[in-house]
Design a protein around this motif. Structure first.
Motif, mmCIF file in Angstrom:
data_model
loop_
_atom_site.group_PDB
_atom_site.id
_atom_site.type_symbol
_atom_site.label_atom_id
_atom_site.label_comp_id
_atom_site.label_asym_id
_atom_site.label_seq_id
_atom_site.Cartn_x
_atom_site.Cartn_y
_atom_site.Cartn_z
ATOM 1 N N ARG A 145 38.376 -13.604 -9.989
ATOM 2 C CA ARG A 145 38.106 -12.626 -9.645
ATOM 3 C C ARG A 145 37.359 -12.466 -8.330
ATOM 4 O O ARG A 145 36.330 -11.163 -7.911
ATOM 5 C CB ARG A 145 36.811 -12.922 -10.985
ATOM 6 C CG ARG A 145 36.113 -11.269 -11.476
ATOM 7 C CD ARG A 145 35.123 -11.884 -12.633
ATOM 8 N NE ARG A 145 34.204 -12.368 -11.964
ATOM 9 C CZ ARG A 145 33.292 -13.505 -12.369
ATOM 10 N NH1 ARG A 145 33.990 -14.136 -13.564
ATOM 11 N NH2 ARG A 145 32.198 -13.974 -11.409
ATOM 12 N N GLU A 157 38.903 -9.769 -6.126
ATOM 13 C CA GLU A 157 39.221 -8.727 -6.583
ATOM 14 C C GLU A 157 37.643 -7.979 -5.993
ATOM 15 O O GLU A 157 37.490 -6.231 -5.395
ATOM 16 C CB GLU A 157 38.779 -8.794 -8.211
ATOM 17 C CG GLU A 157 40.393 -8.539 -8.408
ATOM 18 C CD GLU A 157 40.659 -8.825 -10.135
ATOM 19 O OE1 GLU A 157 41.783 -8.945 -10.396
ATOM 20 O OE2 GLU A 157 39.543 -8.488 -10.424
ATOM 21 N N VAL A 158 36.706 -8.517 -6.067
ATOM 22 C CA VAL A 158 34.980 -7.407 -5.713
ATOM 23 C C VAL A 158 35.489 -7.947 -4.092
ATOM 24 O O VAL A 158 35.147 -6.503 -3.397
ATOM 25 C CB VAL A 158 33.667 -8.413 -5.802
ATOM 26 C CG1 VAL A 158 33.063 -8.243 -5.516
ATOM 27 C CG2 VAL A 158 34.304 -8.681 -7.553
ATOM 28 N N LYS A 164 32.369 -2.039 -9.794
ATOM 29 C CA LYS A 164 32.846 -3.104 -8.689
ATOM 30 C C LYS A 164 34.069 -3.277 -9.440
ATOM 31 O O LYS A 164 35.271 -3.765 -7.917
ATOM 32 C CB LYS A 164 31.711 -4.415 -8.669
ATOM 33 C CG LYS A 164 31.400 -5.849 -9.570
ATOM 34 C CD LYS A 164 30.642 -6.113 -8.714
ATOM 35 C CE LYS A 164 30.461 -7.134 -10.041
ATOM 36 N NZ LYS A 164 29.648 -8.473 -9.753
ATOM 37 N N ASN A 165 34.080 -3.079 -10.422
ATOM 38 C CA ASN A 165 36.056 -4.092 -11.413
ATOM 39 C C ASN A 165 36.997 -3.017 -10.873
ATOM 40 O O ASN A 165 38.251 -3.431 -11.433
ATOM 41 C CB ASN A 165 35.576 -4.148 -12.384
ATOM 42 C CG ASN A 165 34.504 -5.907 -11.946
ATOM 43 O OD1 ASN A 165 34.669 -6.560 -10.929
ATOM 44 N ND2 ASN A 165 34.326 -6.292 -14.024
#
Lengths: 526, 329, 340
Positions: free
Chosen positions: C334, C337-338, A421-422
């Motif tokens: 974060r 980004e997901v 997922k990253n």
């Protein structure tokens, strides 16, 4: 970017509706940003009363985003919205609805477990003694239903009716608040011809009553049957707004897709020559009269080893559905499949995989990526699933496979232990390709493998597909970008309105305009 | 009952709306049990037995009513048994401390509402799964019980005793205050579920939360409210149970949440939410009560058959519901 | 990667240490271990032994939860397993023999496998929600246990069977050896075969797993069977501890403690990634909590209040909403980004 002549063309609006003086909705310079992406970039859009305005564009063009920007689902980074001349910002569909802008979605967003009457009236329900007045509610609902030409019992449960009726009930609900603007987001995708006609009758009637209708559909025939004005979006930008009469089908299609090819894509990987199939070549897979109701009309298709078949067609034309049938992801209602001449049943992906068929879904996030697992785990998943849980892939072999594919496909970062997922979209796609290539398929079905990924990754993936075919793999390649289809394919199958309408060899004479012609008209020869 | 009359109006033909099938199944089971019991045992269909069916299960009816709200939205509430105990303990200890009845009852009832509110907020705003949030509520309520009174507390308050022994009799039919309260709760629940926008929103949320939101219904508030209602019903049930047993005890109602859930499921409410009726839940409670009565009448059958029969009934209903929902799609 | 991993277990470990510390402050010698007759004794050994049944049940529960499921029936299976084993021994002509004890164990575990298969059938093949499917056995199971024991608290004398709970091997209690041994074996199997990865794949993205050819039905069925088997083993240890089959109270609420242990251990009830080490720490926290309550002189009746506080604290800490409210800028980036 509005077509400069649109003002003069506005005068040519057919007499049957009143001459629009001011638009009901005027959106100007709308920009919507998602992290890292401009989903809409300075788009202008207007809706006139008494007009059906079709919003056209391929995947990612920004149609849904524009609707969501209007109804306040997506926040707007820049631009203005005015409704009836006064500036407006809504904070959600409910708010927009209260101001006369009602939305009906593709998936009917009503409650099937409630009655028809409730679905129409809840939110503006009549009351008596502090409670719901069911009798009045049913009576009022009946009035709205009759306006739609629906003779159904308001106290029956919504789920007991067909999708078409549910769709019309959804429109009835929209009319309860005296909607001045009706947004219909792909309302026809699950309706049959008669049902569509019924819907259109209602739409015409509402239009004549002065309602401004925003209509989204992927069916060109439907657009030309009902729309008065057409706006085309591409890659989050306005391409053109024109009256339907001034926009021939062929031009519409080319506006929607032709420009999307990336000039930067290296031309070096242009296929040198179409591989000549040996006269005695035997097809790897033969689909005979394969079809599924509501998805694809029965079609015949032969796939040969070492050949790339391109599937061209607009979104919703049945291109994805066709691939899913070949993979057993959906079950076919009719027809049969022969593999190397032998009849086979492909009713589950597992069976297809066992026959060395692999499929990457266009819905990368929902149907491909297992985000919380690592790159390595995602790559070996297909191999491992075939072996069952009890026989793990030997670590050495797994490392070897993973490293080889990370290297061969250039996955970045080249870290097998990173969570999938990253990774960026393009790298996720490469990992998914690796998952399937590791199973050494004879037939690879690629559904929009290049969508939403950067140009470098696109080029790499397309080069890879060419190589695979040269090594003898049979490939079905689906893409919204006709340039890509043309460049890669040996043969091209054109889909239109859930039907296979043409199958042509990818000769030098076949170019993008020619394909557009077929997609637009459904006819192979003019 | 009004549900049935509505059916008749809405479906003039012989076709019965599928929504009523599960409830109808429950009613059939209930009637069958009555007929079999009446045929097998003397005095089974006597007014005394039937009155006791209500008197012994008044608290469970109230619990099941609250649970119906929660399950209709697709949630679950594991805390009701513990909240019932808490409310009974609060009632007993406060009454014995000399606090007037008129103050004690509202406080006891409010205890459940507050715990329900807490759980609702955890579920809606902090996205804790209903199972876990109400599990925490259960532990909390049970723990609080022991802080108030670890031992059973007999209630001697005259007003409370008078209230609990109040009743009307006609022949051998008997109606206690607890039964009247339980029936009032059912009536109120029915009215709320079927005659208010809130009630219809409860159904809408169970049918599809996203759809309900897009229809402009107040989903968040509704989801919190159902847990408040369930908590309130549970604490009211605690008072009824205290009236029944004339005591408050921290260990009452252990596992009673399961009885309530079983009653609701057997009563034809889908655990995925959106489909079911409050009256079905009442019949579900009656079915559970009848199982117990029959096993008592049978004499040779041991009490544990109750649980087994409930389990089997659950299995049958759950499988039937599954088939129904499969056909719906 | 390693930082996230540490982060996951950081708070549970802190909680465990805090509990132990609190006990030590009150009674400095509590963590001492003494040797008596060649056996180890002391509070840490007690914790290990007392945690055995819960550890076994939580192990099965973790795997079930990884597939987006839940098993409410484990407590009932614990009761049935004990009831079957002890009734078997009681009805045997030679209750004290080793053969009888083994027979009892085999029969009990065999039945638990069938019960697990019943759950698995309902969930995997009929597609019934796990919470509902296992509710059936949760309700009926105790009745079945009562049926087996005929409503009596069956007490038996079988020296070999009682060794399951009270025996010592190599100075360590047999119960703990069994539980932690099984735990290690299952953990090893799960991580050395592909079971763990495939279970996670099914839990994270069922549709993608289906398209990747994962046999999710078989997998889900298997974990319910395994969960039944492990619960049965826990039931045997319970029964051997008291040598009395108490169908009403054996394993009562163990399903709740097990779910709690799993959640504390950092496995989300939403399925997917699971953490067996975390589950073990969760089990140790719950067991230590009971000890701490006694040591600290708090009424043991209030234990559930502590549990409530732990559940609320842990689940709220895991809530993305709360994290977003207090979250650092880094966290927020974060998530974005997901999302993209």
């Amino acid at each position: 970017m509005i077509d400069s002549t649109s003002a003069s063309r506005a005068e040519q609006i057919t007499v049957q509706h009143s001459q629009p003086t001011n638009p009901t909705v005027q959106m100007a310079g709308i920009t919507v940003e998602f992290p890292g992406v401009k989903a809409l970039d300075g788009v202008d859009f207007r809706l006139f009363p008494g007009e059906v305005h079709a919003l056209m564009g391929e995947n990612g063009a920004g149609k849904s985003t524009l609707i969501k920007a209007l109804t306040g689902v997506n926040p707007i980074a820049a631009g203005t919205i005015s409704v009836n001349g006064s500036s407006m910002r809504f904070n959600g569909p409910a708010d927009a609805r209260e101001h006369g802008i009602s939305t009906v979605y593709q998936e009917v967003n009503l409650c099937t477990n409630l009655t028809v009457a409730e679905n129409i009236m809840l939110g503006s329900e009549p009351r008596r003694f502090g409670g719901l007045d069911w009798r009045t509610m049913r009576r009022q609902a009946k009035v709205y239903l009759e306006r739609m030409g629906l003779d159904i019992d308001p106290s029956s449960s919504l789920g007991s009716h067909s999708l078409a009726v549910q769709q019309l009930v959804a429109i009835s609900r929209a009319m309860v608040v005296d909607a001045k603007v009706l947004i219909l987001d792909e309302p026809t995708s699950s309706l049959d011809t008669d049902e569509v006609e019924q819907l259109f009758t209602v739409m015409r009637q509402l239009r004549d009553d002065g309602v401004a209708i925003l209509f989204v559909s992927h069916f060109l025939d439907q657009i030309y049957a009902i729309a008065d004005r057409i706006t085309v979006l591409r890659n989050g930008q306005l391409v053109q707004e024109r009256m339907k009469d001034q926009l021939p089908q062929r031009e519409l299609v080319s506006l929607m897709i032709a420009g999307t090819s990336d000039a930067q894509v290296s031309r070096a990987n242009e296929r040198v020559a179409v591989t000549e199939r040996a006269a005695d070549a035997k097809p790897l897979l033969q689909a005979v009269g394969l079809g599924r109701k509501g998805a694809v009309q029965p079609f015949n298709l032969d796939l040969y080893p070492g050949e790339v078949i391109g599937l061209a067609g607009l979104l919703g034309s049945g291109r994805t559905e066709l691939a899913r049938l070949l993979y057993g992801a959906d079950k076919a209602d009719v027809g049969s499949i022969k593999l190397a001449g032998e009849p086979v049943k492909l009713r589950t992906p597992r069976q297809a995989l066992g026959r060395k068929i692999a499929y990457t879904s266009e819905d990368r996030k929902g149907e491909g990526v297992i985000g919380d697992l690592t790159v390595a785990e995602n790559i070996i998943l297909g191999l491992q699933a075939a072996r069952g849980w009890i026989r793990p892939l030997p670590t050495v072999k797994a490392t070897q496979v993973v490293d080889a594919y990370i290297k061969a496909l250039g996955v970045r970062p080249a870290n097998p232990n990173a969570l999938l997922k990253n990774l960026s979209g393009g790298n996720q796609q490469k990992v998914l390709l690796a998952r399937w290539l590791a199973t050494a398929p004879k037939l690879l079905l690629l559904d929009e493998p290049t969508r939403g990924i950067d140009i470098g990754a696109k080029t790499e993936i397309m080069n890879l597909v060419s190589e695979l075919a040269e090594q003898g793999m049979s490939v079905v390649f689906i893409s919204a970008e006709l340039e890509e289809v043309l460049r890669l394919s040996d043969r091209i199958v054109v889909m239109r309105d859930h039907e296979k309408v043409a199958e042509i060899a990818s000769t030098p004479e076949v170019d993008v305009p020619r394909l557009i012609e077929i997609i637009a008209t459904g006819e192979e020869d003019k | 009952m009004s549900i049935l009359s509505e059916t008749r109006k809405s479906a003039p033909k012989l076709s019965l709306d599928r929504r009523y099938l599960p409830v109808l199944g429950t009613v059939v089971v209930f009637v069958l049990m009555l007929v079999i019991g009446g045929a097998r045992y003397e005095n089974f269909l006597s007014p005394a037995v039937l009155s006791n069916l209500f008197i012994n299960n008044a608290h469970l009816i109230v619990l099941a009513a609250g649970m119906t709200f929660v399950i209709l939205t697709g949630g679950i509430d594991l805390s009701v048994g513990a909240v019932l105990a808490l409310s009974s303990v609060i009632t007993a200890t406060m009454l014995n401390a000399g606090i007037p009845l008129s103050l004690v009852l509202p406080i006891a009832i409010l205890s459940g509402s507050i715990i329900g509110l807490g759980m609702g907020v955890m579920i809606q705003y902090f996205e804790v799964q209903p199972f876990v949030a109400t599990l925490a509520g259960m532990f909390l309520a049970r723990g609080l019980c022991f802080i108030f009174a670890p031992e059973s507390v007999p209630i001697r308050n005259e007003g409370f005793v008078a209230l609990s022994s109040w009743g009307v009799s006609s022949g051998r039919w008997r109606l206690t205050a607890a039964v009247v309260i339980a029936l009032l709760v059912v009536a109120a629940s029915w009215w709320v579920l079927h005659r208010t926008r809130f009630g219809r929103t409860v159904y809408a949320v169970g049918g599809g939360e996203q759809s309900a939101t897009l229809m402009g219904l107040r989903v968040a508030r509704t989801k919190v409210m159902v847990y408040v209602i369930s908590g309130t019903c549970a604490s009211l049930g605690g008072i009824l149970f205290a009236m029944f047993s004339r005591s408050g005890y921290a260990l009452t109602g252990v596992g009673m949440e399961l009885d309530a859930i079983a009653a609701v499921v057997i009563g034809g409410t889908l655990l995925i939410g959106g489909m079911g009726f409050i009256l079905g839940s009442v019949v579900g409670v009656m079915v559970l009560g009848l199982i117990q009565t029959i096993i008592t009448f049978e004499g040779t059958l041991s009490s544990w058959w109750t649980k087994i029969v409930i389990g089997v009934l659950l299995l049958v209903f759950v499988v039937l519901q599954r088939i129904l929902t499969l056909r719906r799609n | 990667m390693t930082r996230i991993y540490k982060h996951r277990l950081f708070w549970p470990v802190v909680a465990l240490l805090a509990l132990l510390l609190a006990c030590t402050i009150k009674r400095p010698d509590i963590l001492g271990i003494s040797v008596l007759d060649g056996h180890l004794f002391g509070a840490p050994i007690d914790i290990l032994r007392n945690s055995s049944p819960l550890l076994l049940v939580s192990l099965g529960m973790t795997l079930v939860i990884a597939t987006r499921g839940i098993d409410l029936s484990v407590g009932a299976i614990v009761a049935i397993s004990g009831a079957v084993a002890l009734t078997f021994i009681a009805s045997s002509s030679n209750p004290g023999s080793v053969g009888t004890a083994i027979g009892a164990i085999v029969v009990a575990l065999g039945l638990c496998v069938i019960l697990g298969a019943f759950n698995g059938l309902l969930v995997a093949n009929f597609g019934i929600q796990p919470i509902v499917a296992t509710l059936i056995l949760m309700t009926a199971g105790r009745g079945v246990a009562m049926l087996i024991t005929n409503g009596q608290i069956t007490t038996v004398n079988s020296a070999p069977f009682s060794k399951l709970a009270s025996g010592f091997v190599l100075g360590l209690p047999v119960a703990a050896l069994i539980a932690y041994g099984v735990f290690a074996v299952v953990a090893l199997v799960v991580r050395r075969t592909a079971l763990g990865m495939l279970l996670e794949a099914v839990g994270i993205n069922p549709e993608a797993s289906r398209l990747a050819g994962v046999k999710s039905k078989t997998l889900v069925f298997t974990v319910y069977v395994l969960c039944g088997l492990l619960s049965g083993l826990a039931g045997l240890i319970f029964a051997a501890n008291t040598m009395a089959a108490d169908a009403n109270n054996a394993g009562l609420f163990i399903e709740l403690d097990a779910i709690l242990a799993v959640v504390i251990g950092g496995t989300s009830l939403a399925g997917g990634k699971f953490n067996l080490a975390g589950t073990m720490i969760g089990v140790l926290i719950i067991t230590t909590l009971t000890l701490a309550v006694t040591v600290l002189g708090i009424s043991p009746l209030v234990t559930s209040l502590f549990k409530a506080i732990v559940v609320i604290a842990v689940t709220l800490m895991m809530s993305t909403r709360l994290r977003a409210m207090f979250g650092s800028l880094r966290d927020r980036r974060r998530y974005q980004e997901v999302g993209a």
